[in-house]
Write a protein that holds these residues in place. Structure first.
Motif, PDB file in Angstrom:
ATOM      1  N   LEU A 178       1.104   3.808  -3.100  1.00 40.97           N
ATOM      2  CA  LEU A 178       0.838   5.401  -2.909  1.00 40.97           C
ATOM      3  C   LEU A 178       2.067   6.458  -3.671  1.00 40.97           C
ATOM      4  CD1 LEU A 178      -0.993   5.635   0.552  1.00 40.97           C
ATOM      5  CD2 LEU A 178      -2.090   5.879  -1.821  1.00 40.97           C
ATOM      6  N   ALA A 179       3.216   5.679  -3.305  1.00 42.18           N
ATOM      7  CA  ALA A 179       4.419   6.350  -3.699  1.00 42.18           C
ATOM      8  C   ALA A 179       4.559   6.444  -5.249  1.00 42.18           C
ATOM      9  CB  ALA A 179       5.737   5.789  -3.017  1.00 42.18           C
ATOM     10  N   PHE A 180       4.183   5.106  -5.923  1.00 43.31           N
ATOM     11  CA  PHE A 180       4.446   5.003  -7.358  1.00 43.31           C
ATOM     12  C   PHE A 180       3.105   5.920  -7.638  1.00 43.31           C
ATOM     13  CE2 PHE A 180       6.824   1.082  -6.672  1.00 43.31           C
ATOM     14  CZ  PHE A 180       7.842   1.247  -7.578  1.00 43.31           C
ATOM     15  N   TYR A 181       2.008   5.997  -7.317  1.00 41.61           N
ATOM     16  CA  TYR A 181       0.931   6.578  -8.201  1.00 41.61           C
ATOM     17  C   TYR A 181       1.149   8.071  -7.824  1.00 41.61           C
ATOM     18  CZ  TYR A 181      -3.805   7.762  -9.208  1.00 41.61           C
ATOM     19  OH  TYR A 181      -5.104   8.167  -9.862  1.00 41.61           O
ATOM     20  N   THR A 182       1.682   8.464  -6.698  1.00 43.52           N
ATOM     21  CA  THR A 182       1.935  10.035  -6.710  1.00 43.52           C
ATOM     22  C   THR A 182       3.165  10.331  -7.760  1.00 43.52           C
ATOM     23  OG1 THR A 182       1.479  10.192  -4.388  1.00 43.52           O
ATOM     24  CG2 THR A 182       2.742  11.780  -5.121  1.00 43.52           C
ATOM     25  N   TRP A 219       0.906  -1.148  -0.014  1.00 47.53           N
ATOM     26  CA  TRP A 219       0.121  -0.105  -0.136  1.00 47.53           C
ATOM     27  C   TRP A 219       0.757   1.299   0.032  1.00 47.53           C
ATOM     28  CZ3 TRP A 219      -4.451   1.253  -1.467  1.00 47.53           C
ATOM     29  CH2 TRP A 219      -5.097   2.661  -1.058  1.00 47.53           C
ATOM     30  N   ALA A 220       2.097   1.297   0.916  1.00 49.73           N
ATOM     31  CA  ALA A 220       2.637   2.365   0.678  1.00 49.73           C
ATOM     32  C   ALA A 220       3.552   2.662  -0.229  1.00 49.73           C
ATOM     33  CB  ALA A 220       3.779   2.375   2.004  1.00 49.73           C
ATOM     34  N   LEU A 263      -4.094  11.719  -4.859  1.00 46.20           N
ATOM     35  CA  LEU A 263      -3.591  10.906  -3.789  1.00 46.20           C
ATOM     36  C   LEU A 263      -4.701  10.735  -2.660  1.00 46.20           C
ATOM     37  CD1 LEU A 263      -1.032   9.685  -2.657  1.00 46.20           C
ATOM     38  CD2 LEU A 263      -0.487  11.887  -1.635  1.00 46.20           C
ATOM     39  N   ALA A 264      -5.256  11.735  -2.465  1.00 46.22           N
ATOM     40  CA  ALA A 264      -6.513  11.855  -1.217  1.00 46.22           C
ATOM     41  C   ALA A 264      -7.603  10.926  -1.855  1.00 46.22           C
ATOM     42  CB  ALA A 264      -7.036  13.392  -1.185  1.00 46.22           C
ATOM     43  N   SER A 265      -7.884  10.907  -3.117  1.00 51.54           N
ATOM     44  CA  SER A 265      -8.831   9.873  -3.448  1.00 51.54           C
ATOM     45  C   SER A 265      -8.437   8.466  -3.400  1.00 51.54           C
ATOM     46  CB  SER A 265      -9.425  10.216  -4.842  1.00 51.54           C
ATOM     47  OG  SER A 265      -8.521   9.975  -5.638  1.00 51.54           O
ATOM     48  N   ALA A 266      -7.074   8.055  -3.727  1.00 51.64           N
ATOM     49  CA  ALA A 266      -6.388   6.907  -3.509  1.00 51.64           C
ATOM     50  C   ALA A 266      -6.672   6.364  -1.844  1.00 51.64           C
ATOM     51  CB  ALA A 266      -5.066   6.705  -4.051  1.00 51.64           C
ATOM     52  N   VAL A 267      -6.333   7.423  -1.165  1.00 51.15           N
ATOM     53  CA  VAL A 267      -6.216   6.915   0.254  1.00 51.15           C
ATOM     54  C   VAL A 267      -7.662   6.559   0.846  1.00 51.15           C
ATOM     55  CG1 VAL A 267      -5.809   7.715   2.558  1.00 51.15           C
ATOM     56  CG2 VAL A 267      -4.236   8.397   0.567  1.00 51.15           C
TER      57      VAL A 267
END
Length: 135
Positions: A111-115, A107-108, A131-135
Motif C-alpha cells: 500500500l505504501a509503495f502503490y500510493t 500488504w502494508a 488506494l481505496a480500490s487496492a484496499v
C-alpha cells in the motif's frame, strides 16, 4: 456572386416553385435518387428511416479499459517491490519469522509503495481512489 452547377450536381438543386410545393420536391428527389423508399418524406419521422451503410459501419462502440498499461505496471511493480522489501526487512534485518506477520508487512509495504508510485503521476483524487480500490 453566381453559382455554377456541374452536370453531376444539377439534379440535386431545389426544384420547388415559389409556393414551396413539397410534392414537386419529392418528385425531384425520386427522379434524382431513384428509389423513393430510401428517401425520407417530410412528415416521416427520422427513426423510421433505414440506416445508411456508412453509418452502421462507423457506429461501433469503443472498448473502455478500467486500467491502462501504466496502472498495471504500477500495481505489479509495487507488489514486487513490497515483497522484496518485506523479505529483506522482515527476514534478514529484524530476523522475525512467521507467515502471518510476513503477509501483513507485505500488504502494508504494498500500500505504501502503490500510493507513492501513483502520487508521482496522478492528482490526489486519483491516488485516493486507487488506494481505496487496492484496499
Amino acid at each position: 456572386m453566381s453559382v455554377t452547377l456541374t452536370p453531376e450536381f444539377e439534379d440535386e438543386r431545389d426544384t420547388t416553385d415559389a409556393a414551396g410545393d413539397a410534392s414537386a420536391r419529392a418528385a425531384a428527389d425520386v427522379a434524382a435518387h431513384g428509389n423513393a423508399a430510401q428517401r425520407r418524406e417530410p412528415d416521416q419521422p427520422i427513426a423510421e428511416q433505414e440506416p445508411r451503410a456508412a453509418e452502421t459501419a462507423d457506429d461501433v462502440p469503443r472498448v473502455l479499459r478500467s486500467r491502462t498499461v501504466d496502472d498495471v505496471a504500477s500495481l505489479v511493480g509495487s507488489a514486487v517491490a513490497a515483497l522484496g522489501f518485506t523479505w529483506i526487512v522482515y527476514e534478514h534485518i529484524f530476523a522475525w519469522s512467521g507467515v502471518l506477520g510476513f503477509v501483513a508487512c507485505t500488504w502494508a509495504a504494498f500500500l505504501a509503495f502503490y500510493t507513492t508510485v501513483t502520487m508521482m503521476g496522478n492528482p490526489r483524487p486519483v491516488v485516493v481512489d486507487r488506494l481505496a480500490s487496492a484496499v
